[in-house]
Every structure is written in C-alpha cells, then in structure tokens.
Motif scaffolding. Structure first.
Motif, mmCIF file in Angstrom:
data_model
loop_
_atom_site.group_PDB
_atom_site.id
_atom_site.type_symbol
_atom_site.label_atom_id
_atom_site.label_comp_id
_atom_site.label_asym_id
_atom_site.label_seq_id
_atom_site.Cartn_x
_atom_site.Cartn_y
_atom_site.Cartn_z
ATOM 1 N N MET A 1 -10.961 12.520 -7.989
ATOM 2 C CA MET A 1 -10.280 11.974 -6.815
ATOM 3 C C MET A 1 -9.348 10.835 -7.217
ATOM 4 S SD MET A 1 -10.121 12.395 -3.607
ATOM 5 C CE MET A 1 -9.809 11.624 -2.092
ATOM 6 N N ASN A 2 -9.786 10.017 -8.157
ATOM 7 C CA ASN A 2 -8.974 8.893 -8.598
ATOM 8 C C ASN A 2 -7.690 9.380 -9.253
ATOM 9 O OD1 ASN A 2 -8.222 6.299 -9.114
ATOM 10 N ND2 ASN A 2 -9.557 6.031 -10.885
ATOM 11 N N LYS A 6 -3.725 8.692 -8.003
ATOM 12 C CA LYS A 6 -2.682 8.135 -8.868
ATOM 13 C C LYS A 6 -1.441 9.017 -8.839
ATOM 14 C CE LYS A 6 -5.461 5.612 -12.205
ATOM 15 N NZ LYS A 6 -5.861 5.514 -13.620
ATOM 16 N N ARG A 7 -1.663 10.326 -8.849
ATOM 17 C CA ARG A 7 -0.528 11.238 -8.798
ATOM 18 C C ARG A 7 0.196 11.117 -7.456
ATOM 19 N NH1 ARG A 7 -1.110 17.562 -9.782
ATOM 20 N NH2 ARG A 7 -3.256 16.865 -9.912
ATOM 21 N N LEU A 8 -0.546 10.965 -6.375
ATOM 22 C CA LEU A 8 0.054 10.818 -5.057
ATOM 23 C C LEU A 8 0.866 9.533 -4.952
ATOM 24 C CD1 LEU A 8 0.268 12.094 -2.264
ATOM 25 C CD2 LEU A 8 -1.726 10.772 -1.585
ATOM 26 N N ILE A 9 0.407 8.502 -5.630
ATOM 27 C CA ILE A 9 1.138 7.225 -5.616
ATOM 28 C C ILE A 9 2.522 7.406 -6.225
ATOM 29 C CG2 ILE A 9 1.182 4.918 -6.646
ATOM 30 C CD1 ILE A 9 -1.847 4.805 -6.161
ATOM 31 N N TRP A 10 2.670 8.283 -7.202
ATOM 32 C CA TRP A 10 3.971 8.529 -7.810
ATOM 33 C C TRP A 10 4.791 9.565 -7.043
ATOM 34 C CZ3 TRP A 10 6.097 5.510 -11.238
ATOM 35 C CH2 TRP A 10 5.284 4.710 -12.015
ATOM 36 N N ILE A 11 4.134 10.554 -6.489
ATOM 37 C CA ILE A 11 4.865 11.637 -5.825
ATOM 38 C C ILE A 11 5.427 11.208 -4.470
ATOM 39 C CG2 ILE A 11 4.578 13.915 -4.776
ATOM 40 C CD1 ILE A 11 2.759 14.638 -7.063
#
Length: 116
Positions: A1-2, A6-11
């Motif tokens: 989940m973490n 992190k990927r969502l924070i960039w996308i």
C-alpha cells in the motif's frame, strides 16, 4: 500500500499538469485557427484565448458529449446484428425494402431488374 501511495503522489500532479497543458494547447489551436481563417473569410472579429476555450467547451458539449459513452451505440449495433442474423433471407430482403421505402430510396435493384 505504501508503494502505491508513493506512485500516486507522483502520478496525480503529472496528470493535473498534463490536463492543464492539453486545455492550454487546445485553446491556443482554436484561437489561432479562428483568427487565421474567419476574419479574412467572413469579416468576423478576432477572439481571445478565453473565448477560444469557450468555443472548445461548447463544441465538446454539442458534438462530443460529456464523456459518458454508455452502451447505447454499440449495444444498438449488436442488437441489430443479432436481429439480422436470426432472419431468413426473405425476411432480410423484406426489411431492406421497408427501409428503402421509409427513407425514400425507391424500389430495390433486385425488384427493378425483375420488372424489366
């Protein structure tokens, strides 16, 4: 989940930036095409970037819908194909003839050859 977070924070910021860039480029293209074509051809006045965005949004609403492309069109085609597959050749020709009459295309080519 973490890792996913992190990927969502960039996308997410990249998606927002991409959408803003897409809107900006679309508005600029509409503005330049309008100002290049319509004033010389028809004597209409030039438009601003915000007016071009308004025209782009209006065209999207009138001709492109709101992005809610449900099963309407493709479902209609599938149902018509199923219906035609279940018809006999005589029923299919009768259906074609009714469509020609309804839309004003006159008799079918097979009927005009038979009557000559």
């Amino acid at each position: 989940m973490n890792r996913r977070r992190k990927r969502l924070i960039w996308i997410a910021p990249l998606a927002i930036l991409g959408l803003a860039l897409f809107i900006f480029v679309g508005g600029e293209i509409v503005m330049y095409l309008w100002n290049w074509l319509l004033p010389p051809l028809f004597g209409w006045r030039q438009i601003s970037f915000w007016q071009a965005l308004g025209i782009l949004a209006l065209c999207r609403i009138l001709f492109g819908g709101f992005g809610c492309h449900g099963p309407g069109r493709s479902d209609f085609r599938r149902r018509m194909r199923d219906r035609c597959d279940n018809m006999t050749p005589e029923e299919r020709e009768q259906f074609r003839q009714r469509m020609r009459e309804r839309w004003g295309f006159g008799p079918s080519t097979s009927e005009s050859k038979g009557s000559a």
